[in-house]
Design a protein around this motif. Structure first.
Motif, PDB file in Angstrom:
ATOM      1  N   LEU A   1       0.833  -1.207   0.000  1.00  0.00           N
ATOM      2  CA  LEU A   1       0.000   0.000   0.000  1.00  0.00           C
ATOM      3  C   LEU A   1       0.867   1.256   0.000  1.00  0.00           C
ATOM      4  O   LEU A   1       0.606   2.218  -0.736  1.00  0.00           O
ATOM      5  N   ALA A   2       1.906   1.225   0.846  1.00  0.00           N
ATOM      6  CA  ALA A   2       2.796   2.383   0.922  1.00  0.00           C
ATOM      7  C   ALA A   2       3.496   2.628  -0.412  1.00  0.00           C
ATOM      8  O   ALA A   2       3.646   3.780  -0.849  1.00  0.00           O
ATOM      9  N   ALA A   3       3.894   1.552  -1.061  1.00  0.00           N
ATOM     10  CA  ALA A   3       4.564   1.698  -2.364  1.00  0.00           C
ATOM     11  C   ALA A   3       3.607   2.278  -3.394  1.00  0.00           C
ATOM     12  O   ALA A   3       3.989   3.120  -4.221  1.00  0.00           O
TER      13      ALA A   3
ATOM     14  N   THR B   1       4.628   1.766  -8.524  1.00  0.00           N
ATOM     15  CA  THR B   1       3.655   0.720  -8.865  1.00  0.00           C
ATOM     16  C   THR B   1       4.326  -0.632  -9.111  1.00  0.00           C
ATOM     17  O   THR B   1       3.748  -1.679  -8.830  1.00  0.00           O
ATOM     18  N   GLN B   2       5.565  -0.583  -9.636  1.00  0.00           N
ATOM     19  CA  GLN B   2       6.272  -1.840  -9.925  1.00  0.00           C
ATOM     20  C   GLN B   2       6.512  -2.632  -8.629  1.00  0.00           C
ATOM     21  O   GLN B   2       6.240  -3.828  -8.561  1.00  0.00           O
TER      22      GLN B   2
ATOM     23  N   LEU C   1       5.035  -6.839  -4.604  1.00  0.00           N
ATOM     24  CA  LEU C   1       4.688  -7.203  -3.228  1.00  0.00           C
ATOM     25  C   LEU C   1       3.302  -7.853  -3.171  1.00  0.00           C
ATOM     26  O   LEU C   1       3.087  -8.791  -2.402  1.00  0.00           O
ATOM     27  N   ARG C   2       2.403  -7.373  -4.012  1.00  0.00           N
ATOM     28  CA  ARG C   2       1.068  -7.992  -4.034  1.00  0.00           C
ATOM     29  C   ARG C   2       1.155  -9.441  -4.550  1.00  0.00           C
ATOM     30  O   ARG C   2       0.414 -10.303  -4.115  1.00  0.00           O
ATOM     31  N   GLN C   3       2.083  -9.674  -5.475  1.00  0.00           N
ATOM     32  CA  GLN C   3       2.259 -11.051  -5.977  1.00  0.00           C
ATOM     33  C   GLN C   3       2.776 -11.975  -4.877  1.00  0.00           C
ATOM     34  O   GLN C   3       2.512 -13.175  -4.880  1.00  0.00           O
TER      35      GLN C   3
END
Lengths: 189, 267
Positions: free
Chosen positions: B192-194, B200-201, B206-208
């Motif tokens: 979220l912080a990123a 976005t990359q 991190l979401r992956q």
């Protein structure tokens, strides 16, 4: 074929990428070594291994399991290396050609690294490379398989699809060409 | 006796292509004749020079070959495409149905929490205009802090992945599960912080990671050798560990560069 081979092959035949990756990791370095010995060139060797593995994986269904997977891959890789050398020769950008008349006498018993001797050694190396370049792909492959890979004449015949007499003659010619680089003219029997 | 040719000596050297009687003849002749020994030695010297041509493979030859082969195999239809298959493979790895259910439930809850978190932050804490300038001044420092924390999180993630795929020790795996649970939350916050920082990359990567960490956090207490092996295959096929290490190293480098630049600007 080992049980381990069979398990990985079954997974690869099912299209599992991890299984192919395992087969590459398990065989890549050994295949590179033999291809590098035949081509004498790192980039050509890597191209040959890649071609061989791609070819093998595309035809994995044809592997009948009578030999070890590594043997099957080895045979494909040797022929891919030969094809790379032939292709390169056709393009006339093969190994550098020497003039063939500059062979220097070589005394193996005394090799202390004086500047003169180092210069002579590098000159000899150039001559050897020139002679290696003069070997035909089959001569070089047959010699590599016999000398460095420890394959018997029968195995060489199977890998290169030639008969025993041709395999012997290819090895004899390869050794003669190597000697020509190291011995003064006229010394050869 | 037939004369011994140089070709005979070549075959003798390899003990191949000659019958036993001929080998014995040559051995006896070599013992008797210094001239023949010299001819044999000349052959040995010539052959020895060939060995100096050896080219050793690079240590990463397997990985490099695979990088070249993988798209060709996909193109040839020999293997399935790797990019859309990542989640499918993860799903396959989560073999027990209850784990699949737990994964789906946890993912749904986290997505809901994440959406609520973002919406709440956007409506309640919009910065007043006078704070914008100071926020911009601190942006570089904030980015550096974020990168340092994310790098540390990735190091911990790497450790969790390696332990889960290589260890069979029950107590170690139990501790690993707890660590994975704590990493799920921090990983989500860093994603979220990123996103908020415009990276976005990094956020996507991190979401992956999140479903992987979730499944590790919910691994059954009796992890089997098979499940570790499946995880290893999953990691191999997706290059996830490699990606974790690469991004971790990149963040470390960027952090150092930013710190150096900050130091310069203060002087």
């Amino acid at each position: 074929m080992t049980d381990d081979d069979a398990r990985w092959i079954a997974r690869a035949r099912a299209g599992e990428a991890a299984a192919f990756r395992h087969l590459v990791d398990a065989n890549g370095a050994a295949l590179f070594r033999v291809c590098a010995r035949i081509t004498g060139d790192r980039a050509l060797a890597e191209d040959a291994v890649q071609e061989a593995l791609l070819n093998a994986f595309r035809h994995l269904a044809d592997f009948d399991g009578r030999s070890a997977l590594s043997t099957w891959l080895y045979r494909i890789a040797v022929n891919a290396a030969l094809a790379q050398v032939r292709k390169r020769r056709d393009l006339e950008v093969a190994w550098p050609q020497g003039d063939g008349d500059a062979a220097m006498p070589f005394d193996a018993a005394d090799q202390s690294p004086t500047p003169d001797r180092e210069a002579m050694s590098s000159e000899i190396r150039r001559d050897v490379e020139a002679e290696l370049a003069r070997m035909s792909p089959i001569e070089r492959a047959a010699f590599v398989l016999r000398h460095q890979e420890g394959r018997s004449l029968e195995e060489i015949c199977a890998v290169l699809s030639i008969n025993v007499s041709s395999a012997k003659q290819a090895i004899f010619r390869a050794v003669r060409k190597l000697r020509a680089a190291l011995e003064a003219p006229g010394e050869l029997a | 006796m037939n004369p011994i040719t140089d070709d005979d000596l070549v075959l003798y050297r390899y003990r191949d292509g000659l019958d036993a009687a001929r080998i014995e003849q040559i051995a006896a002749a070599l013992a008797e004749s210094p001239a023949l020994r010299e001819r044999y030695a000349a052959i040995e010297r010539a052959i020895a020079h060939f060995d100096s041509q050896e080219i050793e493979p690079d240590p990463d030859i397997g990985a490099r070959l695979w990088r070249r082969l993988s798209p060709q195999l996909e193109e040839a239809g020999v293997v399935a495409s790797s990019s859309p298959g990542m989640l499918e493979r993860l799903r396959a790895w989560l073999t027990p149905p209850q784990a699949r259910f737990a994964f789906a439930l946890a993912a749904t809850v986290l997505v809901a929490i994440g959406v609520g978190f973002v919406v709440g932050r956007q409506t309640v804490t919009a910065p007043p205009p006078q704070m914008v300038a100071s926020n911009e001044v601190d942006a570089a420092a904030a980015a550096r802090v974020l990168e340092a924390y994310v790098a540390a999180n990735l190091r911990a993630t790497e450790g969790v992945l390696l332990t889960a795929s290589n260890s069979g020790d029950a107590s170690l795996l139990e501790g690993n599960r707890e660590l994975a649970q704590s990493l799920v939350e921090s990983n989500r916050l860093y994603a979220l912080a990123a996103t908020r920082a415009g990276n976005t990359q990094l956020a996507t990567f991190l979401r992956q990671l999140e479903p992987v960490l979730l499944s590790l956090a919910n691994q059954p207490g009796t992890a089997t050798i098979q499940s570790s092996e499946d995880l290893r295959h999953f990691l191999d096929s997706t290059d996830l560990l490699f990606q974790v290490r690469t991004i971790e190293a990149r963040l470390d480098r960027t952090g150092k560069r930013r710190a150096a630049n900050d130091g310069d600007s203060r002087i």
